[in-house]
Design a protein around this motif. Sequence first.
Motif, PDB file in Angstrom:
ATOM      1  N   ALA A 159       1.685 -11.320   0.244  1.00 51.08           N
ATOM      2  CA  ALA A 159       2.798 -10.537   0.790  1.00 51.08           C
ATOM      3  C   ALA A 159       3.359 -11.157   2.060  1.00 51.08           C
ATOM      4  N   PRO A 166       5.930  -0.619   3.963  1.00 52.73           N
ATOM      5  CA  PRO A 166       6.711   0.170   2.995  1.00 52.73           C
ATOM      6  C   PRO A 166       7.944  -0.569   2.494  1.00 52.73           C
ATOM      7  N   CYS A 174       9.703  -2.996  -5.436  1.00 52.95           N
ATOM      8  CA  CYS A 174       9.227  -2.746  -6.810  1.00 52.95           C
ATOM      9  C   CYS A 174       9.288  -1.256  -7.144  1.00 52.95           C
ATOM     10  N   VAL A 218       1.403  -2.265  -9.384  1.00 51.84           N
ATOM     11  CA  VAL A 218       1.118  -3.074  -8.194  1.00 51.84           C
ATOM     12  C   VAL A 218      -0.047  -2.471  -7.437  1.00 51.84           C
ATOM     13  N   VAL A 221       0.235  -3.694   3.747  1.00 56.22           N
ATOM     14  CA  VAL A 221       1.550  -4.029   3.187  1.00 56.22           C
ATOM     15  C   VAL A 221       2.573  -3.005   3.655  1.00 56.22           C
ATOM     16  N   LEU A 228       7.414  -8.878  -8.033  1.00 58.29           N
ATOM     17  CA  LEU A 228       7.407  -7.451  -7.698  1.00 58.29           C
ATOM     18  C   LEU A 228       8.483  -6.712  -8.486  1.00 58.29           C
ATOM     19  N   HIS A 280      -1.910  -2.712  -4.037  1.00 53.56           N
ATOM     20  CA  HIS A 280      -1.522  -3.300  -2.749  1.00 53.56           C
ATOM     21  C   HIS A 280      -2.505  -2.970  -1.633  1.00 53.56           C
ATOM     22  N   LEU A 309       7.059  -2.649  -0.449  1.00 55.62           N
ATOM     23  CA  LEU A 309       6.846  -1.875  -1.673  1.00 55.62           C
ATOM     24  C   LEU A 309       8.163  -1.374  -2.250  1.00 55.62           C
ATOM     25  N   LEU A 321       2.480   2.294  -8.135  1.00 51.16           N
ATOM     26  CA  LEU A 321       1.859   1.751  -6.923  1.00 51.16           C
ATOM     27  C   LEU A 321       0.457   2.316  -6.748  1.00 51.16           C
ATOM     28  N   LEU A 365      -1.081  -7.312  -4.759  1.00 50.86           N
ATOM     29  CA  LEU A 365      -0.330  -7.724  -3.574  1.00 50.86           C
ATOM     30  C   LEU A 365      -1.247  -7.727  -2.354  1.00 50.86           C
ATOM     31  N   PRO A 404      -2.684   2.043  -4.035  1.00 52.81           N
ATOM     32  CA  PRO A 404      -3.257   1.507  -2.788  1.00 52.81           C
ATOM     33  C   PRO A 404      -4.746   1.214  -2.953  1.00 52.81           C
TER      34      PRO A 404
END
Length: 263
Positions: free
Chosen positions: A16, A46, A52, A38, A44, A32, A40, A49, A57, A91, A59
Amino acid sequence: MNKPKNTLGKVYLVGAGPGAADLITVRGAKLLEQADIVFHDALVEPEMLALCPQATLVPVGKRCGKLSSAQQFINKRLVDAARKYQTVVRLKGGDPMLFGRADEELKSLKDAGIEVEVVPGITAALAAAASIGQSLTLRGISRSVAFVTLAQALESAGESKPLVNPTADTLVYYMGRKDAARIAQQLIEHSPNHGVDTPVQILEAVSTPRERQWSSTLSELAAGKADQWFDISSPALIMVGDALRESKVDQSQNAVESKSKVA
């Protein structure tokens, strides 16, 4: 989208970069945009993110002192995702191959017969050097750079210790906030290349709007002068070495600017 039946998706370990969304590589940004899911890191941004919006998503970040996903669990989730989705992105902050435990994820995916590709990213040390306008190497002063981390996974046992007698001219410590004073003291005591007046640059949240800088010396760092300055919610990078000393040209220019302001 879901993958065709009885086929495996592909996993991309994408760097990233240091933080700013526009410092991800073009290839990383395109992946992405294509990703179905993803996974992440916590660091990372916002804005990254937001590249994508079509993807699920997840985390899976690790933050010091906070509840985080165990690495083995992350490995399993990546394998499971590749069995369900066509394009899976993992990511990672900075570059996947530097302090990112990419080797464990790569092994798990390859052992499961899943195709995987690494997409490099800009590591924080390079972004920090660019931000302060000072090279990590300097002719006649610094011909070597070492990237160091004292951080250990929660599942690892034992206490981490600073390197004794590091040999590189410029040292960059990742995730060294809680050990900052101890790092400085040990360098002063044991490193022939780093004395009490060696310059120190600490940067937090490099390349983001929250970026902050602390500039001083090893003696000040060893005395704990930066302890109250740190923001525990931001990633910090500690850079040490004579290459970071303000050059005579810069000092002369600053003196001229100061005189003109007074006049």
